[in-house]
Design an enzyme around this catalytic site. Structure first.
Site, mmCIF file in Angstrom:
data_model
loop_
_atom_site.group_PDB
_atom_site.id
_atom_site.type_symbol
_atom_site.label_atom_id
_atom_site.label_comp_id
_atom_site.label_asym_id
_atom_site.label_seq_id
_atom_site.Cartn_x
_atom_site.Cartn_y
_atom_site.Cartn_z
ATOM 1 N N GLU A 68 29.537 31.908 32.173
ATOM 2 C CA GLU A 68 31.081 31.454 32.774
ATOM 3 C C GLU A 68 31.812 30.937 31.646
ATOM 4 O OE1 GLU A 68 31.713 28.117 35.623
ATOM 5 O OE2 GLU A 68 32.623 29.649 36.696
ATOM 6 N N TYR A 74 40.097 33.065 33.498
ATOM 7 C CA TYR A 74 38.658 32.848 33.799
ATOM 8 C C TYR A 74 37.952 34.094 33.719
ATOM 9 C CZ TYR A 74 34.808 31.966 37.091
ATOM 10 O OH TYR A 74 33.503 31.678 37.491
#
Ligand code: GDP
Ligand code: MN
Length: 397
Positions: free
Chosen positions: A206, A118
């Protein structure tokens, strides 16, 4: 402004960030053409069908599927295109899928030797700095990682006058547990990602998951990107990126006439000039026992036309029990605003079914009050804040 995954990936690609490649379609008849083109260009055997909506968690809701042959590709594509996709981030009704992305399969079939990370870049408002937030726990939803194992999320803050330092990118890659070729590729990935974030004027970027393939490539598989609305004027190409079907229609209508409107959940509509006064007015409504139904800044030119549009925007909300107009006449004179309000009210008489409370303070406020009182219309002209509070309390009784 929120972007779709495919739009964000295109911007990332322009800035040198390696992405999972693909093409979009909104009509199923384009499927063969697109899948042939994609397999010729990438050599992919499998295809990933991905719903393009402004919400994450699509995989969980059945909006991301890996097709292993032409039949599966056809059936997944036709069922996802046009579906109402419900994910943990949409409303109960879900969102209509108008477009799908057909992407190459970057998880080599039969191999489990890949890793998912991530990585996001965002503004840390408390330190006024851009930071990279990252974790080894990619792929799954990061919210539950943050809640259950916050120690697995790391942060790297960036000094705005220097930008991302090479040793910072290296540290992030190293903390993700990489070495050798994948470490090098990750350092490049992070530098390009930061470059993309800055140059596109994003406020959030993101990537979940960032994939490390078994042959050490680092690839953005998903992408969520939010562009700072205040920067849009300096990017000509952004005009085409806005998907109005994904946005609140009232906010879109407001933006098209240059009004600053944000929809809220309360019962008192507000029309105010100036953001500071709007905030104070919302406090005032709360103190009176109400809840603001919206934020609306009509700006410096509160003439009849703008007031009328503003009334229309506010009154389309069935929760509104009263409208409070709170204008400070500095440059704009109160008597002009009052005339505007009276004119707008007359034009919209049939639509207005709730009390209108007006407070005009500043230049020519006495004349303004006279104009409103003499109009004979159902407009309550308040001469003080306590007047306003009392009137709101009465309405809500
Ligand atoms: P989200 O559910 O909205 O976050 O959508 P993502 O784009 O992140 O996709 C969801 C999941 O689909 C990912 O976490 C991957 O596990 C999986 N996925 C995405 N691309 C591929 C691919 O190319 N091959 C395979 N096998 N799985 C993929
Ligand atoms: Mn994702």
């Amino acid at each position: 402004m929120n972007l779709h995954e495919y739009q964000a990936k295109e911007l990332l690609n322009n800035h040198g960030v390696p992405i999972q490649r693909g093409y979009t379609l909104s009509d199923i008849k384009d499927l063969d053409y697109i899948s042939n083109k994609l397999s010729t260009e990438t050599g992919t055997k499998f295809f990933v069908v991905k719903a393009q909506i402004h919400a994450g968690g699509r995989g969980k809701g059945g909006g991301v599927k890996v097709a292993k042959n032409a039949d599966e590709l056809k059936s997944y594509s036709s069922s996802i295109l046009g579906m109402m996709l419900k994910t943990p981030q949409t409303s109960k009704e879900g969102k209509l899928v108008n477009k799908i992305l057909i992407a190459e399969d970057v998880y080599y079939p039969g191999e489990s030797n890949h890793e998912e990370f991530y990585i996001s870049i965002l503004l840390n408002r408390s330190s006024s700095r851009v930071m990279i937030m990252y974790s080894t726990e990619g792929g799954v939803d990061i919210e539950s990682v943050a809640e259950n194992t916050p120690n697995l999320i790391f942060y790297e803050e960036i000094n705005p006058s220097i930008g991302l330092m090479p040793n910072q990118a290296r540290k992030v890659a190293f903390n993700l547990g990489l070495s050798g070729v994948s470490l090098k590729n990750m350092i490049k990935f992070i530098s390009s990602l930061y470059d993309a974030y800055i140059k596109t004027d994003a406020s959030l970027l993101e990537i979940n998951p960032v994939l490390k393939t078994s042959d050490n490539k680092i690839i953005a598989v998903d992408s969520k990107m939010v562009i700072d609305d205040n920067s849009i004027f300096r990017h000509n190409s952004y005009a085409d990126l806005r998907d109005e079907s994904e946005e609140n229609p009232v906010e879109t209508a407001a933006r098209s006439v240059g009004l600053n409107y944000v929809d809220l959940d309360g019962n008192i509509g507000c029309m105010v000039n100036g953001a500071g006064l709007a905030m104070a007015t919302m406090d005032l409504i709360k103190q009176s026992g109400g809840e603001p139904a919206n934020f609306l800044d009509v700006g410096g030119t509160a003439d009849a036309d703008r007031v009328e549009v503003a009334f229309e925007l506010i009154l389309q909300d069935p929760k509104v029990k009263a409208v409070l107009v709170n204008i400070f006449g500095g440059i704009v004179r109160c008597d002009r605003v009052a005339k505007g309000i009276v004119q707008a009210y007359k034009n919209m008489k049939d639509q207005i079914k709730v009390p209108i409370i007006v407070r005009l303070e500043g230049t020519n406020s006495k004349e303004a009050k006279k104009i409103i009182d003499a109009s004979g219309l159902q407009i309550f002209s308040a001469s003080s804040f306590s007047n306003v509070t009392d009137r709101i309390k009465e309405v809500l009784k």
